[in-house]
Design an enzyme around this catalytic site. Structure first.
Site, PDB file in Angstrom:
ATOM      1  N   ARG A 130       0.287  -5.766  14.610  1.00  0.00           N
ATOM      2  CA  ARG A 130      -0.374  -4.861  15.538  1.00  0.00           C
ATOM      3  C   ARG A 130      -1.610  -5.582  16.073  1.00  0.00           C
ATOM      4  NH1 ARG A 130       0.792  -1.726  10.871  1.00  0.00           N
ATOM      5  NH2 ARG A 130       2.293  -0.043  11.255  1.00  0.00           N
TER       6      ARG A 130
ATOM      7  N   ARG B  63       5.384  -7.094  19.430  1.00  0.00           N
ATOM      8  CA  ARG B  63       5.757  -6.679  18.072  1.00  0.00           C
ATOM      9  C   ARG B  63       7.188  -6.121  18.069  1.00  0.00           C
ATOM     10  NH1 ARG B  63       3.853  -4.296  13.072  1.00  0.00           N
ATOM     11  NH2 ARG B  63       4.356  -2.087  12.886  1.00  0.00           N
TER      12      ARG B  63
ATOM     13  N   TYR C 227      14.636   0.663  15.690  1.00  0.00           N
ATOM     14  CA  TYR C 227      15.059  -0.646  16.187  1.00  0.00           C
ATOM     15  C   TYR C 227      16.568  -0.815  16.124  1.00  0.00           C
ATOM     16  CZ  TYR C 227      10.160  -1.835  16.273  1.00  0.00           C
ATOM     17  OH  TYR C 227       8.820  -1.840  16.562  1.00  0.00           O
TER      18      TYR C 227
ATOM     19  N   LYS D  17      -2.055  -0.048   8.495  1.00  0.00           N
ATOM     20  CA  LYS D  17      -2.473   1.351   8.567  1.00  0.00           C
ATOM     21  C   LYS D  17      -2.555   1.951   7.166  1.00  0.00           C
ATOM     22  CE  LYS D  17      -0.778   2.574  13.186  1.00  0.00           C
ATOM     23  NZ  LYS D  17       0.112   3.487  13.943  1.00  0.00           N
TER      24      LYS D  17
ATOM     25  N   HIS E  34       1.918  -4.547  22.206  1.00  0.00           N
ATOM     26  CA  HIS E  34       2.780  -3.923  21.206  1.00  0.00           C
ATOM     27  C   HIS E  34       4.246  -4.269  21.455  1.00  0.00           C
ATOM     28  CE1 HIS E  34       2.633  -1.312  17.741  1.00  0.00           C
ATOM     29  NE2 HIS E  34       3.710  -0.673  18.163  1.00  0.00           N
TER      30      HIS E  34
ATOM     31  N   HIS F 207       5.748  -0.438   8.124  1.00  0.00           N
ATOM     32  CA  HIS F 207       6.018   0.974   8.409  1.00  0.00           C
ATOM     33  C   HIS F 207       6.044   1.760   7.105  1.00  0.00           C
ATOM     34  CE1 HIS F 207       8.214  -0.051  12.432  1.00  0.00           C
ATOM     35  NE2 HIS F 207       6.916   0.073  12.587  1.00  0.00           N
TER      36      HIS F 207
END
Length: 303
Positions: free
Chosen positions: A155, A250, A282, A179, A247, A273
């Protein structure tokens, strides 16, 4: 009420370890609701009143947010912020509200992200040299950033948080704090080190081991907006579609790995994630490409 909000924000920062950006979003959502409540009821909201807010008020707030043109994702985030705030009120101030638990979040459509063509990523190198021809170190910086996002699937915030000490010894893997303060390990290709080494050798400042790796023209840490502008300039120069963003690099990393046989669990780990369902998007990207190829190439597709 302001003291209670500040107490909550301090809790998010010190106890939950949320980023400054996330804490700011929570504060904005809570203050937005309070502003609506006071318009809706014509009275000032005090902490003692929080337990009496009913479902009609919450639903009216969500409807008002939609009328203001806020997206389902933004409205859902606001509701999530409010739920967290009410949980905090229950725990810290013994203020309970059962109505908030009866409100459903709006359904958020899951978009299939688009990957950038590999040839377009390769063309970015020449475009960067042309755009930053008078500033070789800026050219080297921008290419290092593109390569890092594309080859490691980071990110923007993760790439810009890297410090010189994180890359000094050319580790086989980078320790990335993602995150929710979740750490993960990301393998690094030689092309990444080549790009970073060239940038560092030309960079005129920010060479202390604890300095942020990526620096602005003025020597300050590079901001996310600056990184976005780098890709915007490349997009315009190369006349690429609007979906070409930092992004999207990514997304391209993830799509390429999946196409080459990476399993979904490994991809989830590399991307950081928390939910497998996010990574599974994806697989839809890959299937969309397969379907498109079938419809355009298979001789029986139009029957």
């Amino acid at each position: 009420m302001n003291d209670v909000i500040m107490d909550f924000l301090e809790y998010l920062t010190d106890t939950k370890n949320y980023s400054a950006h996330t804490v700011t979003a929570y504060e904005s959502d809570i203050r937005d609701f309070i502003s609506f409540y006071e318009r809706f009821t014509g009275s000032t909201l005090f902490v003692r009143d929080m337990s009496n807010i009913d479902t009609m008020c919450f639903r009216s707030y969500l409807a008002d947010a939609q009328r203001r043109g806020l997206s389902a994702k933004t409205v859902g985030r606001s509701l999530s912020s409010l739920r967290s705030f009410f949980k905090f009120l229950t725990k810290k101030y013994n203020v309970q509200n059962e109505a908030i638990g009866l409100i459903s979040s709006p359904k958020i459509p899951r978009k299939i992200s688009k990957a950038i063509d590999t040839i377009d990523v390769e063309n970015m190198r020449g475009a960067i040299r042309a755009i930053d021809a008078n500033e070789p170190w800026i050219s080297a910086r921008d290419w290092a950033l593109v390569v890092l996002l594309f080859c490691c699937g980071l990110r923007i915030s993760e790439a810009l948080s890297l410090r010189n000490c994180d890359v000094a010894s050319h580790p086989d893997v980078l320790r990335i704090m993602g995150k929710g303060s979740k750490e993960r390990l990301v393998p690094v290709l030689p092309i990444v080190w080549d790009a970073i080494d060239k940038y560092v050798s030309l960079r005129p400042f920010g060479n202390d081991k604890n300095d942020e790796l990526f620096r602005s023209v003025r020597g300050l840490p590079m901001s996310p907006r600056m990184a976005q502008k780098v890709i915007e300039h490349l997009r315009h120069y190369l006349q690429l579609p609007d979906y070409v963003t930092p992004h999207a690099l990514r997304h391209t990393f993830a799509t390429a790995l999946l196409a080459d046989g990476a399993d979904i669990r490994s991809l989830q780990e590399l991307l950081g994630h928390s939910s497998l369902s996010t990574t599974q998007l994806y697989t839809k990207v890959n299937m969309a490409e397969i379907t498109n190829a079938y419809e355009n190439a298979h001789p029986r597709a139009k029957d």
